[in-house]
Each structure stands twice: as C-alpha cells, then as structure tokens.
Design an enzyme around this catalytic site. Structure first.
Site, PDB file in Angstrom:
ATOM      1  N   ASN A  23     -35.522   0.867  -6.241  1.00 11.27           N
ATOM      2  CA  ASN A  23     -36.723   0.095  -5.915  1.00 11.27           C
ATOM      3  C   ASN A  23     -36.792  -0.364  -4.471  1.00 11.27           C
ATOM      4  O   ASN A  23     -37.830  -0.833  -4.017  1.00 11.27           O
ATOM      5  CB  ASN A  23     -36.891  -1.075  -6.888  1.00 11.27           C
ATOM      6  N   CYS A 115     -43.751   3.722 -15.224  1.00 13.35           N
ATOM      7  CA  CYS A 115     -43.428   3.559 -16.647  1.00 13.35           C
ATOM      8  C   CYS A 115     -44.569   2.864 -17.393  1.00 13.35           C
ATOM      9  O   CYS A 115     -45.214   1.957 -16.877  1.00 13.35           O
ATOM     10  CB  CYS A 115     -42.152   2.735 -16.788  1.00 13.35           C
ATOM     11  N   ARG A 120     -50.381  -2.761 -15.552  1.00 15.66           N
ATOM     12  CA  ARG A 120     -49.940  -2.496 -14.177  1.00 15.66           C
ATOM     13  C   ARG A 120     -51.116  -2.249 -13.220  1.00 15.66           C
ATOM     14  O   ARG A 120     -51.185  -1.236 -12.544  1.00 15.66           O
ATOM     15  CB  ARG A 120     -48.923  -1.365 -14.143  1.00 15.66           C
ATOM     16  N   ASP A 302     -36.195  -5.774 -15.517  1.00 14.83           N
ATOM     17  CA  ASP A 302     -35.657  -4.408 -15.643  1.00 14.83           C
ATOM     18  C   ASP A 302     -34.345  -4.361 -16.410  1.00 14.83           C
ATOM     19  O   ASP A 302     -33.890  -3.278 -16.779  1.00 14.83           O
ATOM     20  CB  ASP A 302     -35.433  -3.789 -14.252  1.00 14.83           C
ATOM     21  N   ARG A 395     -34.465   9.309 -13.340  1.00 17.95           N
ATOM     22  CA  ARG A 395     -35.242   8.772 -12.211  1.00 17.95           C
ATOM     23  C   ARG A 395     -34.592   7.511 -11.631  1.00 17.95           C
ATOM     24  O   ARG A 395     -34.798   7.182 -10.476  1.00 17.95           O
ATOM     25  CB  ARG A 395     -36.643   8.358 -12.705  1.00 17.95           C
TER      26      ARG A 395
HETATM   27  C1  EPZ Z   1     -41.591  -3.304  -9.246  1.00 17.55           C
HETATM   28  O1  EPZ Z   1     -42.770  -2.913  -9.933  1.00 17.55           O
HETATM   29  C2  EPZ Z   1     -40.511  -2.376  -9.766  1.00 17.55           C
HETATM   30  N1  EPZ Z   1     -40.858  -0.999  -9.481  1.00 17.55           N
HETATM   31  C3  EPZ Z   1     -40.367  -2.556 -11.278  1.00 17.55           C
HETATM   32  O2  EPZ Z   1     -39.269  -1.761 -11.691  1.00 17.55           O
HETATM   33  C4  EPZ Z   1     -40.034  -4.014 -11.559  1.00 17.55           C
HETATM   34  O3  EPZ Z   1     -39.998  -4.214 -12.962  1.00 17.55           O
HETATM   35  C5  EPZ Z   1     -41.103  -4.926 -10.951  1.00 17.55           C
HETATM   36  O4  EPZ Z   1     -41.236  -4.659  -9.544  1.00 17.55           O
HETATM   37  C6  EPZ Z   1     -40.753  -6.388 -11.117  1.00 17.55           C
HETATM   38  O5  EPZ Z   1     -39.512  -6.626 -10.518  1.00 17.55           O
HETATM   39  C7  EPZ Z   1     -40.692  -0.546  -8.226  1.00 17.55           C
HETATM   40  O6  EPZ Z   1     -40.251  -1.269  -7.351  1.00 17.55           O
HETATM   41  C8  EPZ Z   1     -41.052   0.880  -7.992  1.00 17.55           C
HETATM   42  P1  EPZ Z   1     -45.037  -6.182  -9.820  1.00 17.55           P
HETATM   43  P2  EPZ Z   1     -44.209  -3.480  -9.473  1.00 17.55           P
HETATM   44  O7  EPZ Z   1     -46.122  -5.794  -8.906  1.00 17.55           O
HETATM   45  O8  EPZ Z   1     -44.241  -3.602  -8.020  1.00 17.55           O
HETATM   46  C9  EPZ Z   1     -48.735  -7.438 -12.478  1.00 17.55           C
HETATM   47  C10 EPZ Z   1     -38.113  -0.173 -12.953  1.00 17.55           C
HETATM   48  O9  EPZ Z   1     -37.812  -0.094 -14.144  1.00 17.55           O
HETATM   49  N2  EPZ Z   1     -49.544  -7.055 -11.307  1.00 17.55           N
HETATM   50  O10 EPZ Z   1     -44.115  -7.299  -9.455  1.00 17.55           O
HETATM   51  O11 EPZ Z   1     -45.241  -2.694 -10.159  1.00 17.55           O
HETATM   52  C11 EPZ Z   1     -48.145  -6.205 -13.144  1.00 17.55           C
HETATM   53  O12 EPZ Z   1     -49.067  -5.636 -14.052  1.00 17.55           O
HETATM   54  C12 EPZ Z   1     -39.499  -0.642 -12.569  1.00 17.55           C
HETATM   55  O13 EPZ Z   1     -37.359   0.109 -11.988  1.00 17.55           O
HETATM   56  C13 EPZ Z   1     -50.903  -7.332 -11.325  1.00 17.55           C
HETATM   57  O14 EPZ Z   1     -51.419  -7.897 -12.272  1.00 17.55           O
HETATM   58  O15 EPZ Z   1     -44.122  -4.935 -10.129  1.00 17.55           O
HETATM   59  C14 EPZ Z   1     -46.935  -6.728 -13.864  1.00 17.55           C
HETATM   60  O16 EPZ Z   1     -47.343  -7.266 -15.102  1.00 17.55           O
HETATM   61  C15 EPZ Z   1     -40.364  -0.992 -13.756  1.00 17.55           C
HETATM   62  N3  EPZ Z   1     -51.654  -6.963 -10.253  1.00 17.55           N
HETATM   63  C16 EPZ Z   1     -46.462  -7.848 -12.936  1.00 17.55           C
HETATM   64  O17 EPZ Z   1     -47.579  -8.166 -12.068  1.00 17.55           O
HETATM   65  C17 EPZ Z   1     -51.113  -6.316  -9.170  1.00 17.55           C
HETATM   66  O18 EPZ Z   1     -51.849  -6.007  -8.215  1.00 17.55           O
HETATM   67  C18 EPZ Z   1     -45.282  -7.424 -12.083  1.00 17.55           C
HETATM   68  O19 EPZ Z   1     -45.694  -6.410 -11.254  1.00 17.55           O
HETATM   69  C19 EPZ Z   1     -49.727  -6.037  -9.181  1.00 17.55           C
HETATM   70  C20 EPZ Z   1     -48.961  -6.413 -10.265  1.00 17.55           C
END
Ligand code: EPZ
Length: 415
Positions: A23, A115, A120, A302, A395
């Site tokens: 990440n 995933c 998301r 995670d 991955r």
């Molecule tokens: C990153 O995802 C990681 N992926 C995820 O890891 C990790 O679970 C997550 O951060 C939280 O730590 C990568 O870095 C590639 P978020 P990201 O934006 O950036 C909502 C793994 O298994 N949200 O913090 O997508 C979203 O729907 C993966 O390695 C909005 O509503 O996480 C979620 O419910 C899975 N609007 C929550 O926030 C937005 O514009 C967390 O999302 C963005 C996010």
C-alpha cells in the site's frame, strides 16, 4: 489459474523477512511521474506493481526493475489516457489522477478496481481536486480531471481516507500557494509518499498527523525513496506464529503494528520485540477479545480477517466491529465450512465462538485479506485445504508460498 494446496497442522519454525509494503509501493510509483527521474528501493514483486509499471510505460517513462529496486526515467513523460483494462486492475490506479493532474493539469482515467469489500466511492478525492481548482467530468466509468491552474486550498476530509489523503497531496504539489488537508489519514504509507515528494523538492509538513500542509508550485527534481516494510504482511505472519510458531519476523517496524501487538498480548500471545525483528511464540491458550477496526494508529481493517482466524481458536466469544468497510466478512462463511463457529450479527459486526478445531476444505478467496484469513486457517486445519482465486492473495503477499515453505509449511501451488 493455479490454486494453493495446504496440508495443515504442522509446527512452523524459522525466520520470515517482511517485504516492502504493497500500500506504499502502489502510491509511490504513480508519484514518481512528478519527478524527472527516481529510484524506489525495496519494491515488492506483486502483480499490482506490474500493472503500474505498464501505466508508467504508457506515459512514456523508461522503467527498470533490478534486484527489487525500481529505476524510473520520467524526463520524457507524456500524458495519455489510462484505459479501463489497466485502471480496473487495482484500487491504486486512482493515484494517477492526482499525479497526472499535478504533472499535466489533466488526467483521463477510468474508475479503479480493488477488493469487493464495500462501495469504495472516490467522492473525497474528487472533492479535493475540485477544491484545488480542477473541473471533474464523469462519463460512465471514465473521469476527466482538468485545470488551467491549481491553487492551494484548505480541504477538510469528512472521513480520514488514506487514498484521498495521498491523492490530494499529489495534486497539491502543483497548486500555487498553501494547501491544508484537515482530518487527514495518518497511515505510515502517507508518510512514505510524503518523504518521497519532499526528497523531490516538495515542501510538506504534518504527514502522519491529521493536518498536512503542502506548499505547492515548486519545480521538482530527482527523487529517491525506500518502501516501508509491509505492516499488514508482518501482522499476518505474527498471527501465523501465534498459532504455529515460534517465528522470528524480520524487517518489521513494531510501532506500525502497535495496535495488533497490544491485541495479541491481550489474547495471551507471548512475543519479544528485538533489535532485528519480533520473536513470536505459539500460544496454546488463546483468550477471546473484541476488535474494533479504526484508521491508524487503531487496529487496521486489513488485519481483522486474518485475526478472525486466530480468534476461532480462542476459548469463548469474540467480537469484530468493522468500522471502515461495509462488507468485509466474506471469509467467515468459508471459515464456518472449515469448522469455525462465526455469526454475522449485523453488516459490521461478527461474533466468533471458539475454540473450534478446523478441518481442511475447498475454499475460495473473495478478496485479498479474506484469502489471507483462509491461508492461516489452512495452515492450522487438520487435513488438506485448497484455496481458489489465489491471484488475489498473490497481489498482497510477496513470495507467500516460498516464505511459508521455508519455515516448514506443507504448501504448494497446484494447477
Ligand atoms: C487503502 O484503501 C488500502 N488500499 C486498503 O487496503 C486499506 O484497507 C484502506 O486504505 C484503509 O487503510 C490501498 O492502499 C491500495 P480509504 P483506500 O480511502 O484508500 C470510504 C488491502 O487489503 N471512502 O481509507 O481505498 C471507503 O469507501 C486494501 O490492502 C469514501 O467514502 O481506503 C471506505 O469505506 C483493502 N469516499 C473508507 O472510506 C472516498 O472518497 C476507507 O477508505 C474514499 C474512501
């Protein structure tokens, strides 16, 4: 696609060296487009990286991977529309939105993949780009993000989104004046990306706190960065060690998994933090507990799925409260097929009643960390487990089969 086959219930012993964080790496590679040339050390060999390299090459960058280090010449980079077949391969393709907006004032890219663990959306990313002066148009699954001029702004994130924090930070490097990201996410990968941008000549303060300040509009030069050790991979092997150890986990930053270490201690697991890693011991009497996932430094979402497998071996009732994603318990049904006793109380709460011996079964990896949960279950189950759809596991875990074979696991890839 091959499957993973495990003959479970074998003691494991030895050392596991943790790889560079997926990440972090998947954000650092798009960020590289902002420099004239760059070197990213300690890049994990996982498929997400291959796709991101393809996108860099589409943008006319010269890219060489050598001994786990990525050498990128972006001095002749040109903008290009990123096709859906590439952007849909992973969630992190969306970092090219902020990077291309900063570099070329225009990004054309389709909705990212990732995933299936919830809706998301990317509304917070878009809101940040618009606050900086960009116009965002969505045509079906394609986003066109463009600006004549980017101006620093004060941006408040309704949710401390990791992706939105990094994406807005990337775009803000080219916004004249000061940008403040308020209620920013504080994950270590954000600090990793900020250190790369600072090395290129950006002025960024506050990364790792909930308020990040970026002084944009500076010309950037060569950048160098090392990918942090993967805290989620480390946590996964610690869980394996607690169930089947003893294991020495090397190349891990204990502070990055403090919440996980606290919970392991709480359930009765013994470990020593040493100067070159963490020595974790098998625990025969695991206590139940309650886990609530939170942004960093809270318990990482995670790791709740792999931790669930550990809790199937706890004597008593445990609860998992998943506060980040709406649908991140899809591993539970397969754990139950293997003999676990878990129950979905609501969309965000899972009850685990242990201790239940697990038996081998044919299971399916619905998402990356669900796959990790089933991998751990296969390692402790009596008998043979096969896991299908394992490209999702490959991955996020570099050389996972080889690393487990090296410590005595009876695991192999089968066609
Ligand atoms: C990153 O995802 C990681 N992926 C995820 O890891 C990790 O679970 C997550 O951060 C939280 O730590 C990568 O870095 C590639 P978020 P990201 O934006 O950036 C909502 C793994 O298994 N949200 O913090 O997508 C979203 O729907 C993966 O390695 C909005 O509503 O996480 C979620 O419910 C899975 N609007 C929550 O926030 C937005 O514009 C967390 O999302 C963005 C996010």
């Amino acid at each position: 696609m091959p499957k993973i086959r495990i003959e479970g219930n074998h003691e494991l012993n030895g050392e596991v060296t943790i790889s560079g964080a997926k990440n972090s790496a998947v954000a650092l590679i798009p960020a590289a487009i902002l420099s004239t040339s760059s070197v990213i050390y300690n890049v994990p060999k996982i498929t997400d990286i291959d796709y991101l390299i393809k996108i860099l090459e589409l943008l006319n960058c010269k890219v060489e991977m050598k001994d786990g280090n990525l050498y990128i010449d972006s001095s002749k980079s040109k903008n290009a529309d990123i096709p859906e077949e590439l952007s849909v391969q992973m969630r992190a393709s969306y970092y090219f939105m902020g990077a291309l907006l900063a570099k070329f004032k225009r990004a054309e890219i389709c909705y990212p993949g990732g995933c299936k663990i919830g809706n998301r959306p990317i509304d917070l990313h878009i809101k940040g780009f618009e606050a900086l002066g960009a116009k965002v148009t969505q045509i079906k699954s394609k986003f066109i993000i463009e600006a004549d001029f980017l101006k620093g702004a004060k941006i408040y994130l309704d949710f401390p989104s990791v992706g939105a924090t990094i994406n807005i930070m990337l775009a803000a490097t080219a916004a004249e004046g000061t940008t403040i990201i308020d209620n920013a996410a504080k994950e270590p990968e954000i600090v990793n990306v900020a250190s790369f941008l600072i090395n290129m000549g950006c002025k960024i303060t506050g990364a790792g706190t909930d308020k990040i300040i970026i002084e944009g509009g500076r010309s950037l030069h060569k950048g160098v960065v090392e990918v942090l050790p993967d805290r989620i991979e480390a946590g996964t092997y610690l869980i394996i060690g607690a169930l089947l150890g003893d294991l020495k986990i090397k190349n891990v930053i204990a502070e990055h998994i403090h919440a996980v270490l606290v919970k392991l201690k709480e359930v009765g697991v013994k470990y020593e933090i040493q100067k070159d890693g963490i020595l974790i011991h098998k625990c025969n009497n695991i206590n139940p507990t309650t886990i609530t996932t939170l942004g960093f430094p809270g318990f990482p979402t995670d790791l709740q799925q792999p931790f669930t497998t550990l809790l199937t071996q706890a004597e008593g009732k445990s609860i998992i409260n998943e506060t980040i994603y709406e649908s991140r318990f899809r591993n539970a049904e397969y754990l139950n097929i293997m003999g676990a006793n878990t129950k979905l109380i609501s969309f965000d709460t899972l009850e685990i009643n242990g201790k239940t011996p697990l038996r081998g079964a044919d299971v399916y990896s619905t998402d990356l960390r669900a796959g990790a949960s089933l991998l751990v279950a296969g390692l402790i189950a009596n008998g043979i487990t096969t896991i299908d759809n394992i490209e999702l596991i490959l991955r996020g875990y570099e050389d996972v089969v080889e690393k487990l074979q090296k410590i005595g696991a009876k695991i192999e890839l089968i066609p």
